[in-house]
Enzyme design. Structure first.
Site, PDB file in Angstrom:
ATOM      1  N   ARG A   1      17.879  17.945  18.342  1.00  0.00           N
ATOM      2  CA  ARG A   1      17.911  17.019  17.216  1.00  0.00           C
ATOM      3  C   ARG A   1      18.060  15.604  17.740  1.00  0.00           C
ATOM      4  NH1 ARG A   1      21.365  16.957  12.744  1.00  0.00           N
ATOM      5  NH2 ARG A   1      23.146  16.873  14.160  1.00  0.00           N
TER       6      ARG A   1
ATOM      7  N   LYS B   1      27.882  26.589  23.856  1.00  0.00           N
ATOM      8  CA  LYS B   1      26.576  26.646  23.187  1.00  0.00           C
ATOM      9  C   LYS B   1      25.636  27.614  23.911  1.00  0.00           C
ATOM     10  CE  LYS B   1      23.028  23.481  21.461  1.00  0.00           C
ATOM     11  NZ  LYS B   1      22.790  22.108  21.021  1.00  0.00           N
TER      12      LYS B   1
ATOM     13  N   ARG C   1      32.230  17.391  15.339  1.00  0.00           N
ATOM     14  CA  ARG C   1      33.001  17.724  16.534  1.00  0.00           C
ATOM     15  C   ARG C   1      34.377  18.231  16.113  1.00  0.00           C
ATOM     16  NH1 ARG C   1      28.838  17.665  18.438  1.00  0.00           N
ATOM     17  NH2 ARG C   1      27.893  16.317  19.981  1.00  0.00           N
TER      18      ARG C   1
HETATM   19  P1  ATP Z   1      24.949  17.921  17.057  1.00  0.00           P
HETATM   20  O1  ATP Z   1      23.853  18.870  16.703  1.00  0.00           O
HETATM   21  O2  ATP Z   1      26.250  18.335  16.526  1.00  0.00           O
HETATM   22  O3  ATP Z   1      24.622  16.514  16.771  1.00  0.00           O
HETATM   23  P2  ATP Z   1      24.548  18.648  19.821  1.00  0.00           P
HETATM   24  O4  ATP Z   1      25.208  18.094  21.033  1.00  0.00           O
HETATM   25  O5  ATP Z   1      24.554  20.118  19.650  1.00  0.00           O
HETATM   26  O6  ATP Z   1      25.197  17.937  18.610  1.00  0.00           O
HETATM   27  P3  ATP Z   1      21.739  18.802  19.495  1.00  0.00           P
HETATM   28  O7  ATP Z   1      20.757  17.717  19.220  1.00  0.00           O
HETATM   29  O8  ATP Z   1      21.941  19.861  18.490  1.00  0.00           O
HETATM   30  O9  ATP Z   1      23.094  18.105  19.809  1.00  0.00           O
HETATM   31  O10 ATP Z   1      21.333  19.528  20.836  1.00  0.00           O
HETATM   32  C1  ATP Z   1      20.967  18.789  21.969  1.00  0.00           C
HETATM   33  C2  ATP Z   1      22.095  18.879  22.967  1.00  0.00           C
HETATM   34  O11 ATP Z   1      22.199  20.236  23.409  1.00  0.00           O
HETATM   35  C3  ATP Z   1      21.869  18.084  24.216  1.00  0.00           C
HETATM   36  O12 ATP Z   1      22.326  16.763  24.066  1.00  0.00           O
HETATM   37  C4  ATP Z   1      22.688  18.841  25.255  1.00  0.00           C
HETATM   38  O13 ATP Z   1      24.037  18.422  25.241  1.00  0.00           O
HETATM   39  C5  ATP Z   1      22.660  20.263  24.735  1.00  0.00           C
HETATM   40  N1  ATP Z   1      21.748  21.118  25.505  1.00  0.00           N
HETATM   41  C6  ATP Z   1      20.557  20.817  26.067  1.00  0.00           C
HETATM   42  N2  ATP Z   1      20.012  21.875  26.664  1.00  0.00           N
HETATM   43  C7  ATP Z   1      20.872  22.891  26.484  1.00  0.00           C
HETATM   44  C8  ATP Z   1      20.890  24.253  26.869  1.00  0.00           C
HETATM   45  N3  ATP Z   1      19.899  24.810  27.568  1.00  0.00           N
HETATM   46  N4  ATP Z   1      21.965  24.994  26.500  1.00  0.00           N
HETATM   47  C9  ATP Z   1      22.974  24.479  25.782  1.00  0.00           C
HETATM   48  N5  ATP Z   1      23.023  23.196  25.399  1.00  0.00           N
HETATM   49  C10 ATP Z   1      21.981  22.412  25.738  1.00  0.00           C
HETATM   50  C1  BTN Z   2      19.351  21.707  19.378  1.00  0.00           C
HETATM   51  O1  BTN Z   2      20.299  22.344  19.821  1.00  0.00           O
HETATM   52  O2  BTN Z   2      19.394  20.523  19.065  1.00  0.00           O
HETATM   53  C2  BTN Z   2      18.045  22.395  19.123  1.00  0.00           C
HETATM   54  C3  BTN Z   2      17.418  22.918  20.362  1.00  0.00           C
HETATM   55  C4  BTN Z   2      16.102  23.573  20.017  1.00  0.00           C
HETATM   56  C5  BTN Z   2      15.337  23.937  21.242  1.00  0.00           C
HETATM   57  C6  BTN Z   2      14.077  24.679  20.920  1.00  0.00           C
HETATM   58  S1  BTN Z   2      13.318  25.375  22.354  1.00  0.00           S
HETATM   59  C7  BTN Z   2      11.875  25.756  21.433  1.00  0.00           C
HETATM   60  C8  BTN Z   2      11.627  24.573  20.517  1.00  0.00           C
HETATM   61  N1  BTN Z   2      10.889  23.537  21.212  1.00  0.00           N
HETATM   62  C9  BTN Z   2      11.594  22.434  21.363  1.00  0.00           C
HETATM   63  O3  BTN Z   2      11.186  21.409  21.914  1.00  0.00           O
HETATM   64  N2  BTN Z   2      12.801  22.573  20.807  1.00  0.00           N
HETATM   65  C10 BTN Z   2      12.972  23.882  20.231  1.00  0.00           C
END
Ligand code: ATP
Ligand code: BTN
Length: 268
Positions: free
Chosen positions: A65, A130, A265
């Site tokens: 996101r 996560k 958070r």
């Molecule tokens: P929120 O959704 O609450 O704003 P979030 O940190 O979960 O916060 P997202 O946009 O949902 O943000 O997810 C992207 C984030 O996920 C990245 O900034 C990184 O911290 C984390 N991330 C990226 N790759 C992975 C992965 N393979 N496994 C777990 N976490 C990951």
């Molecule tokens: C998040 O945690 O913010 C969402 C992560 C979503 C990742 C998946 S991997 C398959 C699909 N292609 C992308 O580029 N993002 C989603």
């Protein structure tokens, strides 16, 4: 596509695992692409009654996101996207990422993980870390029909030296289960939950799924902070309403938070 690659998805095995449901999906596999969400958004396939699924063994520019990165390594993750067409009178897709989180929770529970929790609006946590993320994106409307791309990234076995910035902790199925299931088993389990869930959502929206989501709410009753988009709310997490709107009880009463540019958070 390189059909001889070790990373190739065994489509025959996947079809067998899906059984009768396999005809509901058109599943394609690529060894690498920038992002499976971007690929389906850029070239959406027409509505032939099936749901189009694109799986990538590796994404070079996976997205989360708010322009954030989703990091993956070849063979270390399950990364895929599903194109779904809603009828013109379907409920708004606002609660869809929560519904898909629930899909993942149920599939993972069936595979033997008992402590799956959901973090509003789009994260799947196990023991506070996560494991998976969901990215739902909506295509421009055509004749009032809404088409969405549902992207799912799930860690299978991250490299020991994986660095994931801005993270509060990550986990993978190897850590949680000892031996992760194959991608075919996992994908079949997820798609088998996803199809009926999307059908339910299309007719009744998030409302009927709310209780199941609340039972897995990672922060139920806990102190939280929601910030972003000029918002900064501190209070106790009361879960979500029938539309998937986050409810936080603070000093000024109950605050309703819509998923946008905000982050949830836990508070120490
Ligand atoms: P929120 O959704 O609450 O704003 P979030 O940190 O979960 O916060 P997202 O946009 O949902 O943000 O997810 C992207 C984030 O996920 C990245 O900034 C990184 O911290 C984390 N991330 C990226 N790759 C992975 C992965 N393979 N496994 C777990 N976490 C990951
Ligand atoms: C998040 O945690 O913010 C969402 C992560 C979503 C990742 C998946 S991997 C398959 C699909 N292609 C992308 O580029 N993002 C989603």
């Amino acid at each position: 596509m390189n059909a001889s690659s070790d990373l190739a998805l065994d489509l025959a095995a996947l079809t067998a695992k899906l059984g009768a449901l396999s005809t509901a999906f058109d599943i394609r596999w690529v060894e690498e692409c920038a992002s499976t969400n971007s690929a389906l958004l850029d070239a959406p396939l027409g509505n032939d009654g099936r749901s189009h699924v694109l799986v990538a063994a590796h994404q070079s520019a996976g997205r989360g996101r708010r322009g954030r990165q989703w990091l993956s390594w070849p063979g270390a993750s399950l990364t895929f996207s599903v194109l779904w067409h809603f009828a013109p009178d379907a409920p708004a897709p606002a609660g869809l990422s929560l519904a898909v989180g629930l899909v993942l929770a149920r599939a993972l529970e069936k595979l033997g993980i008992s402590a799956v929790r959901l973090k509003w609006p789009n994260d799947v946590l196990v023991h506070g870390r996560k494991l998976a993320g969901v990215l739902v994106e909506v295509l421009p409307e055509r004749e009032r029909a809404i088409t969405v791309v549902i992207g799912i990234g799930l860690n299978l076995r991250l490299p020991a030296d994986a660095m994931i910035p801005e993270s509060d902790g990550v986990t993978d199925l190897f850590r949680e289960l000892g031996e992760p299931p194959t991608r075919e088993t996992l994908l079949a389990a997820i798609l088998s939950e996803l199809h009926p869930m999307l059908t339910t959502y299309a007719s009744t929206g998030f409302g009927l799924l709310r209780n199941a989501w609340q039972q897995r709410n990672a922060f139920a009753g806990l102190p939280v902070r929601v910030s972003g988009e000029g918002l900064d709310v501190v209070g106790f997490c009361q879960g979500v309403d029938e539309e998937g709107v986050l409810l936080v009880r603070g000093d000024e009463g109950l605050c309703r938070v819509y998923a946008g540019d905000v982050s949830l958070r836990s508070m120490p």
